[in-house]
Design a protein around this motif. Structure first.
Motif, mmCIF file in Angstrom:
data_model
loop_
_atom_site.group_PDB
_atom_site.id
_atom_site.type_symbol
_atom_site.label_atom_id
_atom_site.label_comp_id
_atom_site.label_asym_id
_atom_site.label_seq_id
_atom_site.Cartn_x
_atom_site.Cartn_y
_atom_site.Cartn_z
ATOM 1 N N THR A 183 -12.871 14.861 -14.160
ATOM 2 C CA THR A 183 -13.750 13.866 -14.729
ATOM 3 C C THR A 183 -12.594 12.798 -14.403
ATOM 4 O O THR A 183 -12.174 12.346 -15.866
ATOM 5 C CB THR A 183 -15.104 13.947 -15.339
ATOM 6 O OG1 THR A 183 -16.100 15.074 -15.084
ATOM 7 C CG2 THR A 183 -15.635 12.376 -15.497
ATOM 8 N N VAL A 184 -13.021 11.894 -13.729
ATOM 9 C CA VAL A 184 -11.739 10.877 -14.566
ATOM 10 C C VAL A 184 -12.509 9.821 -15.012
ATOM 11 O O VAL A 184 -13.993 8.972 -14.556
ATOM 12 C CB VAL A 184 -11.745 10.034 -12.492
ATOM 13 C CG1 VAL A 184 -10.577 8.575 -12.637
ATOM 14 C CG2 VAL A 184 -10.180 11.066 -11.716
ATOM 15 N N SER A 185 -11.636 9.237 -15.996
ATOM 16 C CA SER A 185 -12.852 8.089 -16.695
ATOM 17 C C SER A 185 -12.456 6.667 -15.842
ATOM 18 O O SER A 185 -12.812 5.294 -15.112
ATOM 19 C CB SER A 185 -12.236 8.082 -18.490
ATOM 20 O OG SER A 185 -12.916 9.710 -18.611
ATOM 21 N N THR A 186 -10.541 6.432 -15.868
ATOM 22 C CA THR A 186 -9.776 5.711 -15.421
ATOM 23 C C THR A 186 -8.367 6.050 -14.772
ATOM 24 O O THR A 186 -8.333 7.060 -14.530
ATOM 25 C CB THR A 186 -9.291 4.728 -16.277
ATOM 26 O OG1 THR A 186 -8.286 5.430 -17.602
ATOM 27 C CG2 THR A 186 -10.285 4.370 -17.378
ATOM 28 N N MET A 187 -8.720 4.660 -13.982
ATOM 29 C CA MET A 187 -7.457 4.804 -12.544
ATOM 30 C C MET A 187 -7.093 3.737 -12.136
ATOM 31 O O MET A 187 -7.951 3.070 -11.437
ATOM 32 C CB MET A 187 -8.098 5.646 -11.444
ATOM 33 C CG MET A 187 -7.567 6.087 -9.919
ATOM 34 S SD MET A 187 -8.539 6.938 -8.727
ATOM 35 C CE MET A 187 -9.450 7.568 -9.068
ATOM 36 N N ASP A 188 -6.347 3.753 -12.328
ATOM 37 C CA ASP A 188 -5.081 2.188 -12.315
ATOM 38 C C ASP A 188 -3.956 2.642 -11.385
ATOM 39 O O ASP A 188 -3.235 3.758 -11.907
ATOM 40 C CB ASP A 188 -4.133 1.804 -13.436
ATOM 41 C CG ASP A 188 -5.599 1.244 -14.379
ATOM 42 O OD1 ASP A 188 -5.619 1.190 -15.792
ATOM 43 O OD2 ASP A 188 -6.745 1.010 -14.414
ATOM 44 N N ILE A 189 -4.039 1.642 -10.456
ATOM 45 C CA ILE A 189 -2.692 1.832 -8.790
ATOM 46 C C ILE A 189 -2.043 0.969 -9.000
ATOM 47 O O ILE A 189 -2.306 -0.732 -9.348
ATOM 48 C CB ILE A 189 -3.917 1.568 -7.853
ATOM 49 C CG1 ILE A 189 -5.097 3.288 -8.681
ATOM 50 C CG2 ILE A 189 -3.315 2.491 -7.001
ATOM 51 C CD1 ILE A 189 -5.898 3.658 -7.006
ATOM 52 N N GLN A 190 -0.895 0.918 -9.119
ATOM 53 C CA GLN A 190 0.038 -0.452 -8.709
ATOM 54 C C GLN A 190 0.816 0.530 -7.765
ATOM 55 O O GLN A 190 1.126 1.479 -6.840
ATOM 56 C CB GLN A 190 1.007 -0.586 -9.980
ATOM 57 C CG GLN A 190 -0.129 -1.166 -10.685
ATOM 58 C CD GLN A 190 1.094 -1.095 -12.090
ATOM 59 O OE1 GLN A 190 2.330 -0.492 -11.812
ATOM 60 N NE2 GLN A 190 0.896 -1.719 -12.751
ATOM 61 N N PRO A 191 0.751 -0.631 -6.232
ATOM 62 C CA PRO A 191 2.162 -0.654 -5.466
ATOM 63 C C PRO A 191 3.583 -0.651 -5.484
ATOM 64 O O PRO A 191 4.067 -1.326 -6.471
ATOM 65 C CB PRO A 191 1.832 -1.928 -3.600
ATOM 66 C CG PRO A 191 1.581 -2.707 -4.904
ATOM 67 C CD PRO A 191 0.523 -2.327 -6.461
ATOM 68 N N THR A 192 4.553 0.057 -5.067
ATOM 69 C CA THR A 192 5.637 -0.188 -6.066
ATOM 70 C C THR A 192 6.944 -0.526 -5.425
ATOM 71 O O THR A 192 6.297 -0.989 -4.098
ATOM 72 C CB THR A 192 6.417 1.277 -6.374
ATOM 73 O OG1 THR A 192 7.358 2.201 -5.593
ATOM 74 C CG2 THR A 192 5.601 2.417 -6.735
ATOM 75 N N TYR A 193 7.516 -1.307 -5.223
ATOM 76 C CA TYR A 193 9.016 -1.699 -4.759
ATOM 77 C C TYR A 193 9.188 -1.347 -3.543
ATOM 78 O O TYR A 193 9.724 -1.744 -2.429
ATOM 79 C CB TYR A 193 10.631 -1.300 -5.210
ATOM 80 C CG TYR A 193 11.744 -2.185 -5.866
ATOM 81 C CD1 TYR A 193 12.659 -2.621 -5.465
ATOM 82 C CD2 TYR A 193 11.130 -3.579 -6.218
ATOM 83 C CE1 TYR A 193 13.889 -2.878 -5.516
ATOM 84 C CE2 TYR A 193 12.432 -4.531 -6.748
ATOM 85 C CZ TYR A 193 13.195 -4.530 -6.280
ATOM 86 O OH TYR A 193 14.791 -5.265 -6.114
ATOM 87 N N ASP A 194 8.930 0.054 -3.434
ATOM 88 C CA ASP A 194 9.809 0.701 -1.590
ATOM 89 C C ASP A 194 8.192 1.060 -1.571
ATOM 90 O O ASP A 194 8.332 2.792 -0.703
ATOM 91 C CB ASP A 194 11.049 2.207 -1.654
ATOM 92 C CG ASP A 194 10.312 3.061 -3.570
ATOM 93 O OD1 ASP A 194 11.763 3.746 -3.425
ATOM 94 O OD2 ASP A 194 9.595 3.148 -3.616
ATOM 95 N N ASN A 195 7.062 0.862 -1.134
ATOM 96 C CA ASN A 195 6.226 1.058 -0.626
ATOM 97 C C ASN A 195 6.071 2.768 -1.056
ATOM 98 O O ASN A 195 4.978 3.156 -0.202
ATOM 99 C CB ASN A 195 6.509 0.896 0.618
ATOM 100 C CG ASN A 195 6.941 -0.289 0.937
ATOM 101 O OD1 ASN A 195 5.965 -1.284 1.072
ATOM 102 N ND2 ASN A 195 7.481 -1.002 1.846
ATOM 103 N N CYS A 196 5.500 2.498 -2.334
ATOM 104 C CA CYS A 196 5.316 4.287 -3.155
ATOM 105 C C CYS A 196 3.730 3.153 -3.397
ATOM 106 O O CYS A 196 3.580 2.655 -3.621
ATOM 107 C CB CYS A 196 6.262 5.050 -4.029
ATOM 108 S SG CYS A 196 7.639 5.847 -2.860
#
Lengths: 125, 125
Positions: free
Chosen positions: B67-80
């Motif tokens: 069960t997911v409580s938090t999900m933090d998402i970032q783009p990276t330097y090389d499109n990952c």
């Protein structure tokens, strides 16, 4: 990249030492100045050293200490270093809280800089 | 990469859905086949889809639900895409446990694949 574990470990120790000694916004200098990203217990990102320093200054605690419990380090596809930490922190007179923190480091202009960073408190219940 | 958050969220939903439905080693197909890395509650990592599938098979629980409580998402330097999840899991008849899991996704051969992944249980006390 045989010594990625040593580099990662040294970086994390330096980062928390600098953060805990204060002023905490000093760690903004360890991020990629334009593109480095930081999420601090939020889905929103600060981007670039200036925004990151402002975000750190805006946090409401005075004193803090980080204690690392686990540190898992992997090399990435393109010679970056991926670090996932779990640990405990104490801020001011608050009870200890568990946290997780992830860093993605890249070697830029002769230094290992943070390109991505996510911090989350682990809340119980 | 303005839709990185949507991609990240869809990936996580799919990953845990596949893991929980079983067999869990099926998620090895979501990793970069040769270089994808996974650490499962350990400082060591499995590398490549075969190693990863073996590691997942070797785990001792039968059923699990995340069960997911938090999900933090970032783009990276090389499109990952970097994703940091915190949540709770229930394995078999054990009490719920908190966990943190981090994924680094890369777009390879028309799919988003995991190139780095670290899972850690959050242990109390």
């Amino acid at each position: 990249m045989g010594d990625f574990k040593a580099i990662g470990k040294a970086f994390v120790e330096f980062y928390y030492n600098k953060f805990d000694t204060g002023p905490r916004e000093g760690v903004a200098a360890l991020y990629e100045p334009t593109n480095g990203m930081m999420n601090f217990n939020s889905p929103d990102s600060a981007k670039g050293a200036q925004e990151i320093a402002e975000k750190l200054r805006s946090l409401t605690f005075q004193a803090i200490t980080h204690t690392v419990s686990t540190m898992d380090i992997q090399p990435t596809y393109d010679n970056c270093i991926f670090i996932v930490i779990t640990g405990v922190l104490r801020a001011d007179n608050d009870p200890p809280m568990q946290f997780t923190e992830t860093f993605l480091l890249r070697f830029i202009n002769n230094s290992w800089l943070v390109v991505n960073n996510v911090f989350r408190l682990i809340l119980h219940g």
